[in-house]
Structure formats: structure tokens, C-alpha cells
Scaffold this motif. Structure first.
Motif, short mmCIF file in Angstrom:
data_model
loop_
_atom_site.label_atom_id
_atom_site.label_comp_id
_atom_site.label_asym_id
_atom_site.label_seq_id
_atom_site.Cartn_x
_atom_site.Cartn_y
_atom_site.Cartn_z
N ILE A 114 0.72 -1.20 0.01
CA ILE A 114 0.01 -0.01 0.00
C ILE A 114 0.91 1.23 -0.02
CG2 ILE A 114 -0.56 0.22 2.49
CD1 ILE A 114 -3.17 0.45 -0.30
N TYR A 117 1.85 1.89 -3.51
CA TYR A 117 0.84 2.17 -4.32
C TYR A 117 0.66 3.76 -3.84
CZ TYR A 117 -4.20 2.88 -5.63
OH TYR A 117 -5.17 3.34 -5.77
N LYS A 226 -7.12 1.07 -1.26
CA LYS A 226 -6.89 1.04 -2.55
C LYS A 226 -8.55 1.60 -3.20
CE LYS A 226 -3.01 -1.43 -4.34
NZ LYS A 226 -2.69 -2.63 -5.06
N SER A 227 -9.44 0.91 -2.30
CA SER A 227 -10.87 1.49 -2.83
C SER A 227 -11.19 2.91 -2.55
CB SER A 227 -11.81 0.25 -2.34
OG SER A 227 -11.88 0.48 -1.05
#
Length: 229
Positions: A114, A117, A226-227
């Protein structure tokens, strides 16, 4: 608030990225061995973990100081399992616990994924109530220090989350406005409510599946961020 206006993300460290309970258990195993403390580790941890959380709550509310937290959580835990340990040994254990804790650096599943990301898209920061010298050790030794542009600890500011001053200090240090910022942390009171109070958006890392109000954004795994982002 839409996340498309977010430029900066603030993370809590313990219980959010850094797997405190797992690392803490390994540290106790080591220091009990060093000091020949014949205690059943699972039995000790079962009483210690809630006591530790209660002591941190008192510390957050300025009802106790750092030495009282470090001594009291151990003293109370030994008392609860009816084990007699001298104050001298408790103080030695307390000191060794702090020294050895950053040697164990398990992060929660998905932490690196994460962070990799998010880093190209946002400026990342830390806001923590943990002790200044210990938190920097954890960040360095778990190899995540390079992800964060700023680190704000409660000891730097003189107040702890959810006090608005620590969030204002962190925002100033990062050079960003609250409306463009988001906080991610495990503690509903300190991280989520504290952030929302000063205008930061917030997501609760609800690792233990606590029942939360339906309007609180939450994830149970770091990858689920991420959502939202």
C-alpha cells in the motif's frame, strides 16, 4: 469529502502499519529470557495487552506521565497473574522492553504494497503518540522511514492525539491544509474523531472488526485502502 482533493496522507504507526502486538510479544519473550522471569508468556500477554491499552488511554488524556506508563503496565500485569516481581526488576524490564522493541519489525500484511501504491500519488506522513526515540527506531529498522516526508510525535508537540494541536502541527510541518489531507489510524477516538474534528478526512484501520458507526470510513486490511485512494 471526495478523495480527489487529497494530496497528503497521514498514517498512525503502532497498530496501523507496525504490528505492535506481534512485535511486543517477541520482545517480552526475549527480555523474560534475559532476566530469567519464569512466566507463562501467553497468560502474561492476555492480561498485559488490555492493561497496556488502558495505560495508553490514561497517557493520552494526560492523567499519567511516561515513567508511570512504563512501570504501571508491567506492575499491574504481574499483579494480575499473582506473580511477585520487585520494582527494581520491573524497572529493568521496562528499560529493556523499550530498547529491544524496535528490533522486531513485523508490519501488517500489505503495508509495503500500500505504501508503494500511495507514494507516487500522495505525500505521506506519520502522526504518532508513541515515544519519539522509539518511533524513529521502528521506522528505520522496518525500512519504511523513506516513505514519509514528515514524522510528528506527541513528544515533539507536547500534546497527544486527539488534541487538535498535534494535527495542526503535523499539517504545518507538511505544508498542507486540512481539507487536502486524510488520516489513517486504528484508534477511533485518537485518530479518526481527532482528525475529523480539525477538518481532515479519516479512515479507520479496523483490524479487530469493532462495530463502528456506519458513517465512519473503515478498512480491515491495508490493501482495501486502494478502494478509497
Amino acid at each position: 469529502m471526495g478523495t480527489n482533493s487529497i494530496t497528503d496522507i497521514f498514517f498512525d504507526l503502532d497498530h496501523t502499519l507496525w504490528d505492535f502486538d506481534r512485535n511486543s510479544a517477541m520482545t517480552f519473550e526475549k527480555i523474560f529470557r534475559i532476566h530469567n522471569i519464569g512466566v507463562d508468556l501467553p497468560e502474561f500477554l492476555e492480561v498485559y495487552e488490555p492493561i497496556n491499552l488502558e495505560y495508553w488511554k490514561l497517557y493520552r488524556e494526560d492523567k499519567i506521565d511516561k515513567p508511570s506508563l512504563r512501570y504501571g503496565r508491567l506492575k499491574n500485569s504481574f499483579d494480575k497473574i499473582s506473580m511477585s516481581v520487585s520494582d527494581e526488576v520491573i524497572n529493568l524490564l521496562s528499560e529493556d522492553y523499550i530498547n529491544y522493541l524496535p528490533e522486531n519489525n513485523f508490519l501488517f500484511e500489505g503495508a509495503f504494497e500500500i505504501l508503494n501504491y500511495l507514494k507516487p500519488k500522495y505525500s505521506l506522513h506519520i502522526i504518532t503518540n508513541g515515544f519519539h526515540e522509539v518511533q524513529h527506531g521502528k521506522l528505520d529498522k522496518s525500512n519504511i522511514a523513506s516513505y514519509f516526508k514528515t514524522v510528528t510525535t506527541s513528544e515533539m508537540v507536547g500534546v497527544k492525539k486527539p488534541n487538535p494541536l498535534i494535527f495542526h502541527h503535523a499539517l504545518e510541518l507538511a505544508g498542507v491544509k486540512a481539507k487536502n489531507s486524510l488520516m489513517i489510524g486504528d484508534n477511533l477516538e485518537a485518530d479518526v474523531m481527532g482528525s475529523l474534528e480539525v477538518g481532515l478526512d479519516a479512515i479507520c484501520f479496523n483490524i479487530h472488526g469493532t462495530e463502528l458507526d456506519s458513517n465512519v470510513k473503515q478498512v480491515s486490511n491495508l490493501i482495501e485502502l486502494k478502494s478509497f485512494l
